[in-house]
Write an enzyme that holds these catalytic residues in place. Sequence first.
Site, PDB file in Angstrom:
ATOM      1  N   HIS A 243      -2.737   1.167  -2.004  1.00  0.00           N
ATOM      2  CA  HIS A 243      -2.002   1.016  -2.926  1.00  0.00           C
ATOM      3  C   HIS A 243      -2.217   0.006  -3.826  1.00  0.00           C
ATOM      4  O   HIS A 243      -3.378   0.057  -4.327  1.00  0.00           O
ATOM      5  CB  HIS A 243      -0.520   0.417  -1.754  1.00  0.00           C
ATOM      6  CG  HIS A 243      -0.432   1.117  -0.844  1.00  0.00           C
ATOM      7  ND1 HIS A 243       0.514   2.439  -0.877  1.00  0.00           N
ATOM      8  CD2 HIS A 243      -0.929   1.167   0.362  1.00  0.00           C
ATOM      9  CE1 HIS A 243       0.617   2.910   0.569  1.00  0.00           C
ATOM     10  NE2 HIS A 243      -0.316   2.113   1.146  1.00  0.00           N
TER      11      HIS A 243
ATOM     12  N   HIS B 227      -5.588  -0.267   4.829  1.00  0.00           N
ATOM     13  CA  HIS B 227      -4.071  -0.246   4.895  1.00  0.00           C
ATOM     14  C   HIS B 227      -3.480  -0.989   5.917  1.00  0.00           C
ATOM     15  O   HIS B 227      -4.458  -1.707   6.768  1.00  0.00           O
ATOM     16  CB  HIS B 227      -3.499   1.259   5.030  1.00  0.00           C
ATOM     17  CG  HIS B 227      -3.730   1.975   3.957  1.00  0.00           C
ATOM     18  ND1 HIS B 227      -2.755   2.530   2.974  1.00  0.00           N
ATOM     19  CD2 HIS B 227      -4.858   2.826   3.531  1.00  0.00           C
ATOM     20  CE1 HIS B 227      -3.356   3.252   2.252  1.00  0.00           C
ATOM     21  NE2 HIS B 227      -4.606   3.592   2.472  1.00  0.00           N
TER      22      HIS B 227
ATOM     23  N   GLU C  84      -5.796   1.271   9.579  1.00  0.00           N
ATOM     24  CA  GLU C  84      -4.475   0.909   9.570  1.00  0.00           C
ATOM     25  C   GLU C  84      -4.655  -0.320  10.258  1.00  0.00           C
ATOM     26  O   GLU C  84      -4.965  -0.347  11.595  1.00  0.00           O
ATOM     27  CB  GLU C  84      -3.314   1.539  10.013  1.00  0.00           C
ATOM     28  CG  GLU C  84      -3.044   2.902   9.329  1.00  0.00           C
ATOM     29  CD  GLU C  84      -2.151   2.623   8.331  1.00  0.00           C
ATOM     30  OE1 GLU C  84      -1.877   1.356   8.015  1.00  0.00           O
ATOM     31  OE2 GLU C  84      -1.943   3.536   7.397  1.00  0.00           O
TER      32      GLU C  84
ATOM     33  N   GLU D 243       1.982  -4.834   1.420  1.00  0.00           N
ATOM     34  CA  GLU D 243       0.737  -4.293   1.950  1.00  0.00           C
ATOM     35  C   GLU D 243      -0.582  -3.973   0.552  1.00  0.00           C
ATOM     36  O   GLU D 243      -1.542  -4.307   0.988  1.00  0.00           O
ATOM     37  CB  GLU D 243       0.724  -2.980   2.337  1.00  0.00           C
ATOM     38  CG  GLU D 243      -0.067  -2.177   2.583  1.00  0.00           C
ATOM     39  CD  GLU D 243       0.004  -0.675   3.003  1.00  0.00           C
ATOM     40  OE1 GLU D 243       1.222  -0.165   3.121  1.00  0.00           O
ATOM     41  OE2 GLU D 243      -1.056   0.092   3.394  1.00  0.00           O
TER      42      GLU D 243
END
Length: 504
Positions: A338, A406, A469, A353
């Site tokens: 992101h 992430h 993640e 995030e």
Amino acid sequence: MKKGLFFMFLFMITFVITDLESKPVYADEVIIQVEDLNVRSGPGTNHSRIGQVHKGETYTISKKQGDWIKINWNGKTGWVAEWLTKVNKKETTSSSSYYSKYDYLRIRSAPGLSGSVKGYLMKNARVESQEKNGKWLLIKHGDIKGWVHGDYLAESNDGDSSEEQTDENHQGTPSEVRGEIRVNTSTLNVRSQNSTKGKILTQVRKGQVYEYIDEKDRWYQIKWGNGKTGWVAGWLVEKVDQRKPAPDQSTATYVSLSYNNTNLRSGPSTNNKIVGKGSKGDQFDVIDKEGNWYKIKYNTKEAYVAGWIVEEHTKSNQQKNKDSNSLQGRTIMIDPGHGGYDSGALGRSGSYESLLTLDTAFLVKERLERAGAEVLMTRTENTYVSLSVRSYYSNSSNADAFISLHYNSAPLSISATGINSYYYHAKDQNLALSLQSSLIASTGLRDRGIKKGNFHVIRENTKPAILLELGFLSDAREEQTVKGSTYQNQVSEGITQGLIHYFK
Ligand SMILES: [Zn+2]
């Protein structure tokens, strides 16, 4: 990654944080009595559920209405049913008084290292705190309201100081402080003598730090309240390590810059000439420390950088790495997920995030470089970089591995926790497996295993590529964990060890 639910979640969050600034009007605390207790947006079961608190946790009360209690919770507020809690009347004043043990102690916007620096406390500056979040205390200093790490504050026994002095006069010689202990259990009894037969004088809470003046049969005699003393069980506390370097003491062997566009100067003050600029994450060897300034090696010369805008790294940190050259000759591309207007998942206490992945990426970079790797990053600032540009960077580089970072979110299943690793091409399963197992080993988070994931940055990648993640921001507790520097260091270590293992 789950962007569809993002706006619903954002709506829920804004709902909660509207009275972030409200002060507790009750000095009392509430202790949760059931395993999982829903926190609601208003005083009644008809209000939406915004989170959960757990048995034994303690929160300060900001308001009561009927059978409902409004609590201060992870920097926000929410309502819980009073009949599922125990209200604990505090004997002392509503706020505790502290003073800073060090100069330039950082005051942050949020309880964690990801909070931005709003100001500093100088040594012995006195502050009040009414709210705690893990080890972080919400304090007010002048116009600045923010969070300070409790390890760097000492509890001040001022209160009614005349009483304290009288007590000491009666005792003849003032007792000498021998060190500090930190309470390691949610509630700890302070007793009149060093055994469980002693009368309970008061209770102290997890994370609080007290000075002790005596130690006998695994019990510590601590100072509390207005010069009073009492005994606590030594196995329910930990000794605060006095030798632990302060954030601004000169045991650092190298420093890394916390901000872009940092001035490097010819001398140890802002009056000195700027001789260069550095970027966030840049590392410099420390030659010396003068006041709060570091004298650093800069190219072939020397320069000075202000101690309060760098992160210090100590020798002991460095010596831990027996694998200094294990990744020599390897190039790793780190992809902080992101960025820019794409903020990714939003944490329950408001962490983004996109910012967290960037923080993690810098730490991972630093750690990999110490293992000898060359590290490339798909972004180094909070800017938007498209997915195709990220995979293009990777494909046109000489990277030996591509790792996308992430943090997860499951707003509709708020108790989801843990780490998982995704691969797309079957050949990358080994890479995923290697990093997944070393991340679980280093962080101790729940193991969600490896999975095939159809994500652009790994699907369109010609290099060995995986997507990690690294924990759920939608779980209040896990969000606090993953934001902490301990966890961030564990992740850096886990990724590094996983890569070392993979290339073997
Ligand atoms: Zn993501």
